[in-house]
Design a protein around this motif. Structure first.
Motif, PDB file in Angstrom:
ATOM      1  N   VAL A 360      -7.811   1.461 -17.641  1.00 49.37           N
ATOM      2  CA  VAL A 360      -6.453   1.376 -17.114  1.00 49.37           C
ATOM      3  C   VAL A 360      -5.628   2.517 -17.701  1.00 49.37           C
ATOM      4  N   GLU A 361      -5.058   3.345 -16.826  1.00 45.23           N
ATOM      5  CA  GLU A 361      -4.206   4.442 -17.303  1.00 45.23           C
ATOM      6  C   GLU A 361      -2.849   3.872 -17.715  1.00 45.23           C
ATOM      7  N   ALA A 362      -2.215   4.556 -18.669  1.00 42.21           N
ATOM      8  CA  ALA A 362      -0.969   4.059 -19.253  1.00 42.21           C
ATOM      9  C   ALA A 362       0.149   3.902 -18.221  1.00 42.21           C
ATOM     10  N   ASN A 363       0.144   4.800 -17.204  1.00 37.81           N
ATOM     11  CA  ASN A 363       1.286   4.775 -16.272  1.00 37.81           C
ATOM     12  C   ASN A 363       1.019   3.927 -15.030  1.00 37.81           C
ATOM     13  N   TRP A 364      -0.084   3.191 -15.016  1.00 40.34           N
ATOM     14  CA  TRP A 364      -0.395   2.430 -13.821  1.00 40.34           C
ATOM     15  C   TRP A 364       0.522   1.220 -13.663  1.00 40.34           C
ATOM     16  N   SER A 365       0.816   0.916 -12.405  1.00 41.52           N
ATOM     17  CA  SER A 365       1.600  -0.279 -12.100  1.00 41.52           C
ATOM     18  C   SER A 365       0.661  -1.486 -12.013  1.00 41.52           C
ATOM     19  N   VAL A 366       1.276  -2.677 -11.918  1.00 41.00           N
ATOM     20  CA  VAL A 366       0.494  -3.901 -11.737  1.00 41.00           C
ATOM     21  C   VAL A 366      -0.426  -3.761 -10.524  1.00 41.00           C
ATOM     22  N   GLY A 367       0.132  -3.225  -9.440  1.00 40.32           N
ATOM     23  CA  GLY A 367      -0.644  -3.073  -8.217  1.00 40.32           C
ATOM     24  C   GLY A 367      -1.850  -2.185  -8.413  1.00 40.32           C
ATOM     25  N   GLN A 368      -1.667  -1.080  -9.135  1.00 40.31           N
ATOM     26  CA  GLN A 368      -2.780  -0.157  -9.346  1.00 40.31           C
ATOM     27  C   GLN A 368      -3.866  -0.779 -10.213  1.00 40.31           C
ATOM     28  N   ILE A 369      -3.440  -1.601 -11.177  1.00 43.19           N
ATOM     29  CA  ILE A 369      -4.426  -2.287 -12.024  1.00 43.19           C
ATOM     30  C   ILE A 369      -5.247  -3.263 -11.187  1.00 43.19           C
ATOM     31  N   ILE A 370      -4.539  -4.014 -10.328  1.00 43.34           N
ATOM     32  CA  ILE A 370      -5.241  -4.966  -9.466  1.00 43.34           C
ATOM     33  C   ILE A 370      -6.210  -4.237  -8.545  1.00 43.34           C
ATOM     34  N   ASP A 371      -5.761  -3.100  -8.023  1.00 43.36           N
ATOM     35  CA  ASP A 371      -6.600  -2.323  -7.131  1.00 43.36           C
ATOM     36  C   ASP A 371      -7.870  -1.860  -7.847  1.00 43.36           C
ATOM     37  N   ALA A 372      -7.700  -1.427  -9.091  1.00 45.78           N
ATOM     38  CA  ALA A 372      -8.859  -0.975  -9.871  1.00 45.78           C
ATOM     39  C   ALA A 372      -9.813  -2.142 -10.137  1.00 45.78           C
ATOM     40  N   LEU A 373      -9.257  -3.291 -10.512  1.00 49.82           N
ATOM     41  CA  LEU A 373     -10.076  -4.484 -10.729  1.00 49.82           C
ATOM     42  C   LEU A 373     -10.902  -4.789  -9.493  1.00 49.82           C
ATOM     43  N   PHE A 374     -10.209  -4.797  -8.376  1.00 49.56           N
ATOM     44  CA  PHE A 374     -10.876  -5.174  -7.138  1.00 49.56           C
ATOM     45  C   PHE A 374     -11.932  -4.156  -6.730  1.00 49.56           C
ATOM     46  N   SER A 375     -11.551  -2.881  -6.698  1.00 53.84           N
ATOM     47  CA  SER A 375     -12.481  -1.903  -6.125  1.00 53.84           C
ATOM     48  C   SER A 375     -13.669  -1.661  -7.044  1.00 53.84           C
ATOM     49  N   GLN A 376     -13.510  -1.893  -8.344  1.00 53.42           N
ATOM     50  CA  GLN A 376     -14.643  -1.667  -9.240  1.00 53.42           C
ATOM     51  C   GLN A 376     -15.526  -2.910  -9.396  1.00 53.42           C
ATOM     52  N   LEU A 377     -14.899  -4.079  -9.454  1.00 53.96           N
ATOM     53  CA  LEU A 377     -15.670  -5.277  -9.796  1.00 53.96           C
ATOM     54  C   LEU A 377     -16.053  -6.131  -8.592  1.00 53.96           C
ATOM     55  N   ILE A 378     -15.296  -6.029  -7.521  1.00 53.50           N
ATOM     56  CA  ILE A 378     -15.511  -6.947  -6.406  1.00 53.50           C
ATOM     57  C   ILE A 378     -16.099  -6.237  -5.183  1.00 53.50           C
ATOM     58  N   GLN A 379     -15.454  -5.147  -4.786  1.00 55.37           N
ATOM     59  CA  GLN A 379     -15.771  -4.521  -3.498  1.00 55.37           C
ATOM     60  C   GLN A 379     -17.250  -4.173  -3.302  1.00 55.37           C
ATOM     61  N   PRO A 380     -17.911  -3.566  -4.308  1.00 60.52           N
ATOM     62  CA  PRO A 380     -19.299  -3.152  -4.057  1.00 60.52           C
ATOM     63  C   PRO A 380     -20.221  -4.306  -3.671  1.00 60.52           C
ATOM     64  N   ALA A 381     -19.846  -5.528  -4.032  1.00 57.32           N
ATOM     65  CA  ALA A 381     -20.719  -6.672  -3.747  1.00 57.32           C
ATOM     66  C   ALA A 381     -20.410  -7.304  -2.396  1.00 57.32           C
ATOM     67  N   LEU A 382     -19.427  -6.769  -1.675  1.00 59.73           N
ATOM     68  CA  LEU A 382     -19.053  -7.378  -0.390  1.00 59.73           C
ATOM     69  C   LEU A 382     -19.936  -6.803   0.711  1.00 59.73           C
ATOM     70  N   ILE A 383     -21.129  -7.324   0.844  1.00 58.83           N
ATOM     71  CA  ILE A 383     -22.091  -6.790   1.805  1.00 58.83           C
ATOM     72  C   ILE A 383     -21.893  -7.406   3.181  1.00 58.83           C
ATOM     73  N   GLN A 384     -21.899  -8.744   3.247  1.00 60.45           N
ATOM     74  CA  GLN A 384     -21.629  -9.390   4.536  1.00 60.45           C
ATOM     75  C   GLN A 384     -20.144  -9.213   4.861  1.00 60.45           C
ATOM     76  N   PRO A 385     -19.818  -9.146   6.149  1.00 61.89           N
ATOM     77  CA  PRO A 385     -18.418  -8.941   6.522  1.00 61.89           C
ATOM     78  C   PRO A 385     -17.506  -9.975   5.845  1.00 61.89           C
ATOM     79  N   THR A 386     -16.516  -9.480   5.129  1.00 64.08           N
ATOM     80  CA  THR A 386     -15.639 -10.369   4.364  1.00 64.08           C
ATOM     81  C   THR A 386     -14.202  -9.890   4.472  1.00 64.08           C
ATOM     82  N   PHE A 387     -13.315 -10.818   4.839  1.00 59.88           N
ATOM     83  CA  PHE A 387     -11.889 -10.507   4.842  1.00 59.88           C
ATOM     84  C   PHE A 387     -11.318 -10.779   3.456  1.00 59.88           C
ATOM     85  N   ILE A 388     -10.674  -9.793   2.873  1.00 61.21           N
ATOM     86  CA  ILE A 388      -9.930 -10.011   1.640  1.00 61.21           C
ATOM     87  C   ILE A 388      -8.460 -10.031   2.030  1.00 61.21           C
ATOM     88  N   LEU A 389      -7.820 -11.161   1.797  1.00 55.42           N
ATOM     89  CA  LEU A 389      -6.451 -11.339   2.267  1.00 55.42           C
ATOM     90  C   LEU A 389      -5.454 -11.280   1.121  1.00 55.42           C
TER      91      LEU A 389
END
Length: 503
Positions: A360-389
């Motif tokens: 997490v970079e020092a100047n990141w907002s809450v949104g950017q942190i969430i985005d990093a969490l999601f794209s690094q830890l969750i997204q790669p495993a979404l193989i079958q079509p999945t809606f993230i809402l």
RNA sequence: GCGCCCAUAGCUCAACUGGUAGAGCAAGUGACUCUUAAUCACUAGGUUCCAGGUUCGAUUCCUGGUGGGCGUACCA
């Protein structure tokens, strides 16, 4: 009229190209026109092959046209394979049937030449379906050799498959590699089916500017160009969004566009600086409608392209049969990491993210942190079509606030094969809120975020006229084409991908 | 942007620890009227990516450049 000197003296030619130009001159000298204006072919090769038994029994003549892809000359007879867009057929030539003059012309043919040929179907001794040629016409002399390919059926001895060469010389690639044709034809079917689909749902196809005085609708660095007469800089669009909404405001409740967007950013397997986006907007609907629509659309297009809703991509089966899994972003992050992202303070969230292994970079907002969490830890495993809402509001300046959860917006992205395929939301139609969000963006831009677009007063003025509640979606056509064709690189689904220029 | 790897005949590739390049295919000529990776004989084809450097000598070693591939970062 034969040119005085078919061999341009200024050209430095290798011996192969020189030989072909000499043959061209000899063809003129024999009195033949190597580049005639038209030819009447009456059948596609595929049809001759499919109905061979019936058609060969009839002993009638068929005329076909295409490119010579193999040539075996044996004194006073010869075999060749002719390829058209539908298939390949063996041709059999005989000097006694063609006559001396035409036989001489025949001996001047090369692999790569385009000819028309007429004759009757027969089976050779070895059982290959062939056309017994009674006359042929040279339609275009090829002056540049095709790379040598040796193959028999499935067995290939020398395949032309240098990736760079294939991208740089697509015409050759298309001639020699059936899979290239197949991928690009499937892409064409996909785009056609997208049009059919939106048309059937009452969407009107419109065209919005590619040259824009202010770019917007996404976060990306733009290409800048200059109009001479207006004497001002213009930007190549990074998204269609703001113009399509203007159309909705103007009373077109359902619009869509399939167009190139341009983003001045890195090139890799999943990203091309120019790519095709399909955006659609439906008035009086929200993001749930968009999700339903997308389910239906992906099922329809996958089936249209491949004949079934399931595909195999990167060795994994992906099934586009509805319904797709739907899960909110806070929920899936909580499930997979134990981190609660709803209404958190930045510092706590940063700490928990770091603990989960996300930098997490020092100047990141809450949104950017969430985005990093999601794209690094969750997204790669979404193989079958999945809606993230339901996304954090900061990452979604054009989406409407969630009707029940504070800090989130009504937005979803669809992932398949680990790729982001669709981005959609309940469009923000509150002009006051929209202005505030743009101003927040402007602050970030002032802090040096180059990807945040400038404030678009003209768009805000349109929004102030009143926009109905609207669902909007953007679908990455190239990425969908990748999934549907099994292509692992975006360049494979782009006919003429951008490459570095040759020195 | 960063890291690793690659560049030799038109194409695919070879050349041991440095001794100034070789094969198959493609091309040209000749033979051959059912071949199909057609076959057989002969011929031609090279600024070894570019510019420097080390060396008696560089395709080979070094530096820089150009082009490319892969990985990684950025890209709501």
């Amino acid at each position: 009229m034969p040119p005085e000197q078919p061999v341009e003296p200024s050209l430095e030619l290798d011996h192969v190209m020189l030989a072909r130009r000499e043959k061209l001159q000899r063809i003129y000298n024999l009195g033949f026109e190597p580049y005639p204006n038209s030819y009447n072919r009456n059948v596609a090769i595929r049809l001759l092959l499919e109905d061979f038994d019936a058609l060969s029994a009839a002993k009638s003549n068929y005329s076909i046209a295409g490119r010579i892809i193999s040539l075996r000359l044996m004194g006073k007879a010869a075999f060749a394979h002719l390829q058209d867009e539908s298939g390949r057929l063996q041709l059999y030539f005989r000097k006694d049937i063609l006559g001396d003059l035409n036989w001489e012309l025949f001996t001047l043919l090369d692999i790569g030449d385009i000819i028309g040929a007429e004759g009757y179907l027969f089976l050779t001794k070895t059982g290959e379906r062939s056309l017994h040629i009674e006359r042929f016409t040279l339609l275009a002399k090829s002056l540049r050799p095709l790379p040598a390919v040796k193959e028999k059926g499935e067995q290939v001895w020398f395949r032309w498959d240098d990736k760079e060469e294939r991208y740089r010389h697509r015409p050759i690639d298309l001639i020699l590699n059936r899979d290239t044709r197949e991928v690009l034809l499937k892409r064409s079917r996909l785009v056609k089916e997208l049009r059919n689909f939106f048309d059937a749902k009452g969407f009107v196809e419109v065209e919005t500017p590619a040259l824009q005085p202010i770019y917007g609708g996404a976060a990306a660095r733009p290409f800048v160009t200059h109009h001479n007469t207006l004497d001002r800089d213009l930007y190549l669009r990074i998204a269609d969004e703001l113009y399509l909404k203007r159309a909705v405001i103007g009373g077109m409740p359902r619009v869509f566009e399939i167009a190139k967007d341009f983003r001045n950013e890195g090139i890799d397997r999943m990203h091309s600086p120019e790519f095709t986006m399909c955006e659609a907007y439906a008035a009086y609907e929200d993001y749930s409608f968009a999700a339903d629509l997308i389910e239906e659309l992906l099922f329809a297009t996958a089936t249209a392209v491949n004949g079934r809703p399931a595909v195999v991509w990167e060795d994994r089966a992906i099934d586009f049969t509805p319904p797709f899994k739907r899960i909110s972003m806070p929920e899936i992050i909580l499930d997979k990491t134990g981190i609660n992202i709803v209404q958190r303070r930045r510092e706590e969230l940063a700490l928990e993210a770091r603990r989960a292994g996300v930098e997490v970079e020092a100047n990141w907002s809450v949104g950017q942190i969430i985005d990093a969490l999601f794209s690094q830890l969750i997204q790669p495993a979404l193989i079958q079509p999945t809606f993230i809402l339901d996304y954090p509001i900061e990452l979604s300046p054009l989406a409407k606030r969630h009707r029940s959860i504070d800090g989130l917006v009504e937005r979803f992205e669809l992932f398949a094969g680990g790729l982001e395929i669709v981005n959609a939301f309940s469009e923000l139609n509150d002009p006051i809120d929209q202005r505030r969000r743009f101003e927040e963006q402007a602050r970030r831009r002032a802090e040096g975020d180059e990807e945040t677009p400038p404030l678009d007063e003209d768009f805000l003025a349109a929004l102030e006229l009143g926009m109905p509640p609207t669902a909007g979606l953007g679908l990455g056509v190239d990425r969908l084409a990748m999934l549907f064709t099994g292509a692992s690189a975006i360049r494979d689904v782009i006919l003429f991908p951008i490459l570095r220029t040759r020195a």
